[in-house]
Scaffold this motif. Sequence first.
Motif, PDB file in Angstrom:
ATOM      1  N   LYS A   1      17.086  20.689   5.773  1.00  0.00           N
ATOM      2  CA  LYS A   1      15.870  20.816   6.564  1.00  0.00           C
ATOM      3  C   LYS A   1      15.727  22.206   7.156  1.00  0.00           C
ATOM      4  O   LYS A   1      15.377  22.379   8.319  1.00  0.00           O
ATOM      5  CB  LYS A   1      15.836  19.764   7.673  1.00  0.00           C
ATOM      6  CG  LYS A   1      15.821  18.330   7.154  1.00  0.00           C
ATOM      7  CD  LYS A   1      15.800  17.329   8.287  1.00  0.00           C
ATOM      8  CE  LYS A   1      15.798  15.904   7.759  1.00  0.00           C
ATOM      9  NZ  LYS A   1      15.808  14.902   8.856  1.00  0.00           N
ATOM     10  N   GLY A   2      16.066  23.202   6.357  1.00  0.00           N
ATOM     11  CA  GLY A   2      15.933  24.587   6.777  1.00  0.00           C
ATOM     12  C   GLY A   2      17.135  25.159   7.484  1.00  0.00           C
ATOM     13  O   GLY A   2      17.211  26.366   7.687  1.00  0.00           O
ATOM     14  N   GLU A   3      18.103  24.311   7.847  1.00  0.00           N
ATOM     15  CA  GLU A   3      19.288  24.776   8.563  1.00  0.00           C
ATOM     16  C   GLU A   3      20.407  25.087   7.569  1.00  0.00           C
ATOM     17  O   GLU A   3      20.596  24.389   6.569  1.00  0.00           O
ATOM     18  CB  GLU A   3      19.778  23.720   9.552  1.00  0.00           C
ATOM     19  CG  GLU A   3      18.820  23.458  10.698  1.00  0.00           C
ATOM     20  CD  GLU A   3      18.709  24.632  11.648  1.00  0.00           C
ATOM     21  OE1 GLU A   3      19.619  25.476  11.663  1.00  0.00           O
ATOM     22  OE2 GLU A   3      17.702  24.714  12.374  1.00  0.00           O
ATOM     23  N   GLY A   4      21.159  26.142   7.858  1.00  0.00           N
ATOM     24  CA  GLY A   4      22.304  26.516   7.042  1.00  0.00           C
ATOM     25  C   GLY A   4      23.592  26.370   7.811  1.00  0.00           C
ATOM     26  O   GLY A   4      23.623  25.876   8.932  1.00  0.00           O
ATOM     27  N   GLY A   5      24.678  26.814   7.200  1.00  0.00           N
ATOM     28  CA  GLY A   5      25.987  26.701   7.852  1.00  0.00           C
ATOM     29  C   GLY A   5      26.800  25.569   7.258  1.00  0.00           C
ATOM     30  O   GLY A   5      26.295  24.694   6.556  1.00  0.00           O
TER      31      GLY A   5
ATOM     32  N   MET B   1      20.381  31.083   9.172  1.00  0.00           N
ATOM     33  CA  MET B   1      19.201  30.910   8.330  1.00  0.00           C
ATOM     34  C   MET B   1      18.124  30.092   9.035  1.00  0.00           C
ATOM     35  O   MET B   1      16.931  30.355   8.898  1.00  0.00           O
ATOM     36  CB  MET B   1      19.598  30.231   7.014  1.00  0.00           C
ATOM     37  CG  MET B   1      18.456  30.041   6.044  1.00  0.00           C
ATOM     38  SD  MET B   1      18.996  29.439   4.437  1.00  0.00           S
ATOM     39  CE  MET B   1      19.613  27.818   4.884  1.00  0.00           C
ATOM     40  N   GLY B   2      18.525  29.070   9.791  1.00  0.00           N
ATOM     41  CA  GLY B   2      17.550  28.243  10.485  1.00  0.00           C
ATOM     42  C   GLY B   2      16.817  28.976  11.587  1.00  0.00           C
ATOM     43  O   GLY B   2      15.729  28.555  11.997  1.00  0.00           O
ATOM     44  N   HIS B   3      17.368  30.070  12.076  1.00  0.00           N
ATOM     45  CA  HIS B   3      16.731  30.822  13.157  1.00  0.00           C
ATOM     46  C   HIS B   3      15.567  31.667  12.655  1.00  0.00           C
ATOM     47  O   HIS B   3      14.603  31.888  13.381  1.00  0.00           O
ATOM     48  CB  HIS B   3      17.744  31.739  13.841  1.00  0.00           C
ATOM     49  CG  HIS B   3      18.783  31.004  14.630  1.00  0.00           C
ATOM     50  ND1 HIS B   3      18.763  30.931  16.003  1.00  0.00           N
ATOM     51  CD2 HIS B   3      19.854  30.281  14.249  1.00  0.00           C
ATOM     52  CE1 HIS B   3      19.789  30.221  16.424  1.00  0.00           C
ATOM     53  NE2 HIS B   3      20.455  29.817  15.376  1.00  0.00           N
TER      54      HIS B   3
ATOM     55  N   ALA C   1      12.255  29.182  22.252  1.00  0.00           N
ATOM     56  CA  ALA C   1      11.135  29.532  21.385  1.00  0.00           C
ATOM     57  C   ALA C   1      10.499  28.266  20.832  1.00  0.00           C
ATOM     58  O   ALA C   1      10.963  27.157  21.073  1.00  0.00           O
ATOM     59  CB  ALA C   1      11.610  30.443  20.243  1.00  0.00           C
ATOM     60  N   ARG C   2       9.448  28.412  20.059  1.00  0.00           N
ATOM     61  CA  ARG C   2       8.734  27.263  19.509  1.00  0.00           C
ATOM     62  C   ARG C   2       9.383  26.746  18.237  1.00  0.00           C
ATOM     63  O   ARG C   2       8.966  25.741  17.682  1.00  0.00           O
ATOM     64  CB  ARG C   2       7.270  27.621  19.218  1.00  0.00           C
ATOM     65  CG  ARG C   2       6.454  27.913  20.448  1.00  0.00           C
ATOM     66  CD  ARG C   2       4.970  27.878  20.143  1.00  0.00           C
ATOM     67  NE  ARG C   2       4.532  26.519  19.803  1.00  0.00           N
ATOM     68  CZ  ARG C   2       4.227  26.143  18.582  1.00  0.00           C
ATOM     69  NH1 ARG C   2       4.355  26.975  17.565  1.00  0.00           N
ATOM     70  NH2 ARG C   2       3.818  24.911  18.354  1.00  0.00           N
ATOM     71  N   THR C   3      10.384  27.431  17.713  1.00  0.00           N
ATOM     72  CA  THR C   3      11.102  26.985  16.527  1.00  0.00           C
ATOM     73  C   THR C   3      12.367  26.263  16.953  1.00  0.00           C
ATOM     74  O   THR C   3      13.147  26.801  17.738  1.00  0.00           O
ATOM     75  CB  THR C   3      11.467  28.193  15.630  1.00  0.00           C
ATOM     76  OG1 THR C   3      10.273  28.913  15.333  1.00  0.00           O
ATOM     77  CG2 THR C   3      12.108  27.726  14.343  1.00  0.00           C
ATOM     78  N   ARG C   4      12.572  25.042  16.427  1.00  0.00           N
ATOM     79  CA  ARG C   4      13.711  24.267  16.880  1.00  0.00           C
ATOM     80  C   ARG C   4      15.038  24.909  16.483  1.00  0.00           C
ATOM     81  O   ARG C   4      16.064  24.708  17.119  1.00  0.00           O
ATOM     82  CB  ARG C   4      13.637  22.849  16.304  1.00  0.00           C
ATOM     83  CG  ARG C   4      14.672  21.943  16.938  1.00  0.00           C
ATOM     84  CD  ARG C   4      14.567  20.508  16.501  1.00  0.00           C
ATOM     85  NE  ARG C   4      15.524  19.688  17.230  1.00  0.00           N
ATOM     86  CZ  ARG C   4      15.697  18.403  17.042  1.00  0.00           C
ATOM     87  NH1 ARG C   4      14.985  17.766  16.151  1.00  0.00           N
ATOM     88  NH2 ARG C   4      16.574  17.730  17.742  1.00  0.00           N
ATOM     89  N   GLY C   5      15.028  25.705  15.395  1.00  0.00           N
ATOM     90  CA  GLY C   5      16.261  26.354  14.979  1.00  0.00           C
ATOM     91  C   GLY C   5      16.758  27.375  15.986  1.00  0.00           C
ATOM     92  O   GLY C   5      17.936  27.735  15.975  1.00  0.00           O
ATOM     93  N   GLN C   6      15.865  27.859  16.851  1.00  0.00           N
ATOM     94  CA  GLN C   6      16.258  28.824  17.870  1.00  0.00           C
ATOM     95  C   GLN C   6      16.588  28.062  19.151  1.00  0.00           C
ATOM     96  O   GLN C   6      15.699  27.602  19.858  1.00  0.00           O
ATOM     97  CB  GLN C   6      15.127  29.827  18.099  1.00  0.00           C
ATOM     98  CG  GLN C   6      14.765  30.603  16.851  1.00  0.00           C
ATOM     99  CD  GLN C   6      13.655  31.602  17.100  1.00  0.00           C
ATOM    100  OE1 GLN C   6      13.558  32.140  18.184  1.00  0.00           O
ATOM    101  NE2 GLN C   6      12.847  31.862  16.100  1.00  0.00           N
TER     102      GLN C   6
ATOM    103  N   THR D   1      12.271  15.221  19.020  1.00  0.00           N
ATOM    104  CA  THR D   1      11.575  15.388  17.750  1.00  0.00           C
ATOM    105  C   THR D   1      11.583  16.848  17.318  1.00  0.00           C
ATOM    106  O   THR D   1      11.880  17.749  18.103  1.00  0.00           O
ATOM    107  CB  THR D   1      10.124  14.899  17.860  1.00  0.00           C
ATOM    108  OG1 THR D   1       9.403  15.772  18.751  1.00  0.00           O
ATOM    109  CG2 THR D   1      10.073  13.479  18.396  1.00  0.00           C
ATOM    110  N   ASP D   2      11.238  17.066  16.039  1.00  0.00           N
ATOM    111  CA  ASP D   2      11.179  18.424  15.505  1.00  0.00           C
ATOM    112  C   ASP D   2       9.922  19.166  15.947  1.00  0.00           C
ATOM    113  O   ASP D   2       9.865  20.390  15.885  1.00  0.00           O
ATOM    114  CB  ASP D   2      11.229  18.388  13.976  1.00  0.00           C
ATOM    115  CG  ASP D   2      12.574  17.900  13.461  1.00  0.00           C
ATOM    116  OD1 ASP D   2      13.572  18.073  14.175  1.00  0.00           O
ATOM    117  OD2 ASP D   2      12.624  17.338  12.354  1.00  0.00           O
TER     118      ASP D   2
END
Length: 831
Positions: A208-212, A367-369, A468-473, A653-654
């Motif tokens: 789902k866009g996250e790495g690691g 990558m998710g950031h 921020a508005r991105t959950r990865g951050q 939620t995302d």
Amino acid sequence: MSEKKNESQPIDGGANAGKQGSSDESSDHDLSRGHKSSPKVAKGTGEGESHQESEQHSPDKPVKPVAKSPIEDSILPAESITKAPKVSHQARTREERIALKAERKAAMKLAAQRKNASSRGPLGRLWIKIQSSPDKISISMAIVALGVVYGDIGTSPLYMSQTFLSGQGGIGNTDRPAVLGMLSLVFWSITLITTVKYVLIAMRIDNKGEGGIFALYSLVRRHAKWLVIPAMLGGAAFLADSVLTPAVSISSAVEGLKTLPVLEPIFNDNENLTLMITVVVILILFSVQSRGTERIGKVFGTVVMIWFAFLAVVGVANLGNDWTVFEALNPIYGIRFLFSSGNVAGLAIMGTVFLSTTGAEALYSDMGHVGRGNIYITWPFIKIALVLNYFGQGAWMLNNRNNADLKSVQNLNPFFQMMNPNVRYVAVVLSVTAGVIASQALITGAFTMVSEATGLNWMPHLQVRYPARTRGQLYIPVVNMVLCAATLTVLGIFRDSEHIAAAYGLALTITMITTTVLLGVYIWFNASKFWAVVFTVVFIAIQTLFFLASMAKFLHGGWFTMLLTLAILFIMYTWNEGTKVERSQRRHMAPKECLPALDMLHNDFRVPYYADNLVYLTSDTEMCRLDTDIFFSIFADHPKRARAWWAVSVQTTDDPFTRDYSVENFGTNYLFRVRMRLGFKVDQNVATYLHQIMHELIDSGELPQQTSVYPKVDEDPQIGTIKYILIHKALMPESKITTGRAVALQVKYAIRHVAGSPVKWFGLAPYNPIVEVQPLFVTTRRVPRLQRVALRRTKRQQAMLQEAKKETPQKSTTDLQQTSKGVSEQQTDKG
């Protein structure tokens, strides 16, 4: 006074609410009868009827109006005193509306660009395809990617060549084959490890866009249980090396101040000045993490762009007219040097070369950031700048290997020495900034890793913020504090970058090996078995070589990172095992199992109310069942009777601004399962939102009306008293469990105590919540029966006992029978 009338009275303070038949209580009820907040409920509920409604009035007697309480105005203050938070009528805050408006505007702009691009032929259609995929590119986020992702790998030129010269025994021992061999190993290590493995292969595999490594494990764990071992080990090693990265990057850059002629005397007179400056920079770095990587990245991104451009320009300037060092692009030079007698360091040279790839794992984790496409578009520029700088340093070493002045310089660093003294001032400023950025890359990667470990139940649930508005951050305050303390500890132990670099990289080789194993498993099951074998064999061989070479660092500081790795691994393992033990106990009840007992307690007027509303926080989001922990908490010790019992769960939620809830009442008006779905940017103020839910349920008739006579902290007289309860488990000694699993549980409970409480995260601290401990029985064993033994007395004790019996006046059996008969006759008369 009837029991029904007693039930109708609101409670504030609990214990006296349910007492029956007291004249004092009757007077209290008379006082509250005429209050404007007296409870009223929907017809047919049987609750909340007033005293007048329950009385039978004679038709020839007029009904007297109820007198207004003389203390009505003094009970509930007219003005807000506690300033308790309230729910707004607006569904969005002003900041959210602005953000959503900007998002819609950007979407419309992008749609217009796509429409225009579609009319420009194949290239336009290709651009639309890219922008509609996970590889979409944004200029602003590409700048953020520069500032967040590449800091670690961008500071490797600061100390890699310095470590190489130190291993060779000085610049005088570095001939042309040695320099070309080192450059060849560096180029192909960056190409194979960073470009091929991570950029081209690993980054195509995301969750789902996250790495690691943890995100990768989530994709493959269904294939084999043993995969948990490399996942935990790799994650622990990555977090351990995250502690050393800020220390080595910033300290090596700050030490560049010593090379400036103006500042050299000052640093010679103050040996600890470099260490003090490094500590200050690190403290500032960790203090700004709460602002989010997007804000930090935009500031750092421009600096990193200048930094890599500077690396390229300086490298080209030192290449001069001698471009023959590019012969090192031939891998034969590296292989020949590795096994030649000119390699003074031996296999340890691979440990030095590995320093040029240390930012690769962080690149995958971050990558998710920033998004995959933004890394793809920026990596070519980064690699070209790195190669030019490394080869420029190599050309400088070849041109100055016979320079007698340099042979006496201690800790010779080619990066600073190859520059003009005037340019060196700019280099020091930029390198310090780049060191801070390198630390940023690992810090943000650590936040992501811990968040993913929490999702896997390998670490305790910690408070997570999304600046921020991105959950990865994301930003995790506890992790930020621990990383800061550990980094300062590293500085206190090793003091300078030379000793820190000796410990650096060992744990990270473990992470790279375990990532290769998991990638190989993914390719095996989702692509080609042949290429899975090829990929695994090639990269395991290369990275095992790095690991064996880095083991030479163990006694020189590598022991510290290995110790950190084992400590983090122990936390993950014990938390995971403790969770398994807890889940082995039955955790849920169907409605038909719990409702009969709850209905009986709800209607049992002999039991005083514990609170009007009893609220339990639970992690179970399934709505059609009830935790056994909650059920037994209600009935444990003294039954907790309430007008309504609540089991509340919070789901993140995302989407950043989600605010909705669902309710299951099981066909009752006293048991409610509530699931709140809140966006990751929304504050989880459970108490405030629960008041809104209660009001809406009262308005719909699902919840009987409640009123509060006396003032409360929440300043909501239309809702009765609320008591919040959290449940923790404790292992009982009767449980049949192995020593290892028992230790895992005890360690888990200790970690949970240190990590913090959900009371603070959910904003419940002002409401004095109760934390209950319930027994955890796991396959209990029967306890052997006690055996009664005769009491042995000495002759002296027997004599004393007999003497005491003689002196004690005894009542005859006849008197006892008469007394008993008299009591029975009195009870018969009353009947």
